[in-house]
Design an enzyme around this catalytic site. Structure first.
Site, PDB file in Angstrom:
ATOM      1  N   ARG A 164       4.490  11.366  -2.297  1.00 33.97           N
ATOM      2  CA  ARG A 164       4.294  11.474  -0.845  1.00 33.97           C
ATOM      3  C   ARG A 164       5.625  11.533  -0.097  1.00 33.97           C
ATOM      4  O   ARG A 164       6.587  10.889  -0.492  1.00 33.97           O
ATOM      5  CB  ARG A 164       3.467  10.289  -0.347  1.00 33.97           C
ATOM      6  CG  ARG A 164       4.184   8.952  -0.491  1.00 33.97           C
ATOM      7  CD  ARG A 164       3.314   7.781  -0.077  1.00 33.97           C
ATOM      8  NE  ARG A 164       3.474   7.450   1.323  1.00 33.97           N
ATOM      9  CZ  ARG A 164       3.936   6.287   1.781  1.00 33.97           C
ATOM     10  NH1 ARG A 164       4.271   5.330   0.934  1.00 33.97           N
ATOM     11  NH2 ARG A 164       4.048   6.074   3.047  1.00 33.97           N
ATOM     12  N   GLU A 194      12.398  -9.036   2.632  1.00 33.34           N
ATOM     13  CA  GLU A 194      11.589  -7.843   2.892  1.00 33.34           C
ATOM     14  C   GLU A 194      12.440  -6.604   2.623  1.00 33.34           C
ATOM     15  O   GLU A 194      13.603  -6.552   3.026  1.00 33.34           O
ATOM     16  CB  GLU A 194      11.124  -7.860   4.345  1.00 33.34           C
ATOM     17  CG  GLU A 194      10.258  -6.675   4.718  1.00 33.34           C
ATOM     18  CD  GLU A 194       9.730  -6.791   6.141  1.00 33.34           C
ATOM     19  OE1 GLU A 194       8.964  -7.723   6.422  1.00 33.34           O
ATOM     20  OE2 GLU A 194      10.120  -5.941   6.972  1.00 33.34           O
ATOM     21  N   TYR A 238      11.061   9.346   1.275  1.00 29.51           N
ATOM     22  CA  TYR A 238      11.106   8.376   0.183  1.00 29.51           C
ATOM     23  C   TYR A 238      11.803   8.867  -1.081  1.00 29.51           C
ATOM     24  O   TYR A 238      12.005   8.087  -2.003  1.00 29.51           O
ATOM     25  CB  TYR A 238       9.684   7.925  -0.172  1.00 29.51           C
ATOM     26  CG  TYR A 238       8.984   7.263   0.979  1.00 29.51           C
ATOM     27  CD1 TYR A 238       9.373   6.007   1.412  1.00 29.51           C
ATOM     28  CD2 TYR A 238       7.945   7.895   1.648  1.00 29.51           C
ATOM     29  CE1 TYR A 238       8.742   5.382   2.485  1.00 29.51           C
ATOM     30  CE2 TYR A 238       7.308   7.280   2.716  1.00 29.51           C
ATOM     31  CZ  TYR A 238       7.713   6.035   3.127  1.00 29.51           C
ATOM     32  OH  TYR A 238       7.090   5.416   4.192  1.00 29.51           O
ATOM     33  N   ARG A 244      12.570   5.524  12.418  1.00 28.99           N
ATOM     34  CA  ARG A 244      11.320   6.285  12.309  1.00 28.99           C
ATOM     35  C   ARG A 244      10.446   6.056  13.537  1.00 28.99           C
ATOM     36  O   ARG A 244      10.952   5.721  14.599  1.00 28.99           O
ATOM     37  CB  ARG A 244      10.622   5.901  11.001  1.00 28.99           C
ATOM     38  CG  ARG A 244      11.458   6.318   9.780  1.00 28.99           C
ATOM     39  CD  ARG A 244      10.804   6.042   8.471  1.00 28.99           C
ATOM     40  NE  ARG A 244       9.547   6.760   8.349  1.00 28.99           N
ATOM     41  CZ  ARG A 244       8.615   6.444   7.459  1.00 28.99           C
ATOM     42  NH1 ARG A 244       8.804   5.432   6.633  1.00 28.99           N
ATOM     43  NH2 ARG A 244       7.496   7.130   7.397  1.00 28.99           N
ATOM     44  N   ALA A 266       2.753  -0.506   4.999  1.00 23.08           N
ATOM     45  CA  ALA A 266       2.205  -0.487   6.359  1.00 23.08           C
ATOM     46  C   ALA A 266       1.774  -1.872   6.839  1.00 23.08           C
ATOM     47  O   ALA A 266       1.733  -2.115   8.048  1.00 23.08           O
ATOM     48  CB  ALA A 266       1.030   0.483   6.439  1.00 23.08           C
ATOM     49  N   ASN A 276       7.942  -5.462  -0.408  1.00 22.11           N
ATOM     50  CA  ASN A 276       7.843  -4.261   0.416  1.00 22.11           C
ATOM     51  C   ASN A 276       6.379  -4.200   0.845  1.00 22.11           C
ATOM     52  O   ASN A 276       5.537  -3.719   0.099  1.00 22.11           O
ATOM     53  CB  ASN A 276       8.244  -3.015  -0.369  1.00 22.11           C
ATOM     54  CG  ASN A 276       8.196  -1.761   0.480  1.00 22.11           C
ATOM     55  OD1 ASN A 276       7.536  -1.713   1.519  1.00 22.11           O
ATOM     56  ND2 ASN A 276       8.877  -0.733   0.029  1.00 22.11           N
ATOM     57  N   PRO A 280       0.804  -1.222   0.000  1.00 23.17           N
ATOM     58  CA  PRO A 280       0.000   0.000   0.000  1.00 23.17           C
ATOM     59  C   PRO A 280       0.839   1.276   0.000  1.00 23.17           C
ATOM     60  O   PRO A 280       1.833   1.383   0.717  1.00 23.17           O
ATOM     61  CB  PRO A 280      -0.828  -0.106   1.282  1.00 23.17           C
ATOM     62  CG  PRO A 280      -0.147  -1.106   2.136  1.00 23.17           C
ATOM     63  CD  PRO A 280       0.568  -2.041   1.199  1.00 23.17           C
ATOM     64  N   ASN A 281       0.402   2.179  -0.838  1.00 21.73           N
ATOM     65  CA  ASN A 281       0.955   3.524  -0.968  1.00 21.73           C
ATOM     66  C   ASN A 281       2.343   3.583  -1.605  1.00 21.73           C
ATOM     67  O   ASN A 281       2.848   4.679  -1.847  1.00 21.73           O
ATOM     68  CB  ASN A 281       0.973   4.252   0.387  1.00 21.73           C
ATOM     69  CG  ASN A 281      -0.416   4.393   0.951  1.00 21.73           C
ATOM     70  OD1 ASN A 281      -1.321   4.839   0.265  1.00 21.73           O
ATOM     71  ND2 ASN A 281      -0.598   3.975   2.191  1.00 21.73           N
ATOM     72  N   HIS A 313      12.451  -2.177   2.546  1.00 20.19           N
ATOM     73  CA  HIS A 313      11.842  -0.879   2.846  1.00 20.19           C
ATOM     74  C   HIS A 313      12.761   0.204   2.315  1.00 20.19           C
ATOM     75  O   HIS A 313      13.988   0.137   2.510  1.00 20.19           O
ATOM     76  CB  HIS A 313      11.628  -0.705   4.348  1.00 20.19           C
ATOM     77  CG  HIS A 313      10.692  -1.717   4.898  1.00 20.19           C
ATOM     78  ND1 HIS A 313       9.326  -1.632   4.719  1.00 20.19           N
ATOM     79  CD2 HIS A 313      10.918  -2.864   5.572  1.00 20.19           C
ATOM     80  CE1 HIS A 313       8.760  -2.687   5.275  1.00 20.19           C
ATOM     81  NE2 HIS A 313       9.706  -3.451   5.791  1.00 20.19           N
TER      82      HIS A 313
END
Length: 148
Positions: A17, A99, A22, A108, A77, A74, A9-10, A101
């Site tokens: 964003r 995985e 990012y 964060r 969330a 990835n 998502p996103n 990111h």
């Protein structure tokens, strides 16, 4: 080798964003980079993205049935709470998964420091921007070669 890259998502909004986190490269540019880097290494790379958890599970199951050698995911969330994605990764018996990111999730917010999906993977790359996908590809190459 045949790799599936799944973005959650996103991730499709990268470049739009939170550019301070990012970066400003678009999702399309990042996908082109991943594809090119895979081709340079002689790999077939399938890139997928969904904002829906169930669709991501379908992608993971597809990786099994279509005999992919490895998966790079990835989960966005979903990383922090999706037991369903964890189970789907574990359910792909024999397909190593990494995985990824783009940001360093450990630097964060506190809630981002826990991954429900990473324990189902052979490893995690974070904080290296789009290069993390290439590092994951290299890790999969090495893992698959060592475990033949």
């Amino acid at each position: 080798m045949k790799f599936m890259v799944i973005n959650g998502p996103n991730i499709n909004m990268i470049g739009v964003r939170e550019k301070g986190i990012y970066g400003s490269k678009s999702f399309t540019e990042i996908c082109e980079y991943i594809k090119e880097e895979g081709e340079k290494r002689g790999h077939e790379v399938t890139l997928l993205q969904s904002n829906c958890e169930g669709t991501m599970i379908d992608f993971l199951q597809r990786a099994y049935f279509e005999k992919f050698d490895g998966v790079i995911i990835n989960p966005g969330a979903y990383t922090h709470y999706s037991i369903a994605l964890h189970d789907a990764i574990k359910g792909n018996t024999g397909i190593p998964t990494v995985e990824v990111h783009i940001s360093n999730v450990h630097a964060r917010e506190e809630f981002r420091k826990e991954s429900k999906t990473a324990p189902a993977c052979i490893g995690q790359m974070c904080g290296f921007g789009e290069k993390g996908y290439v590092l994951a590809m290299e890790a999969l190459e090495d893992y698959i070669t060592r475990n033949k």
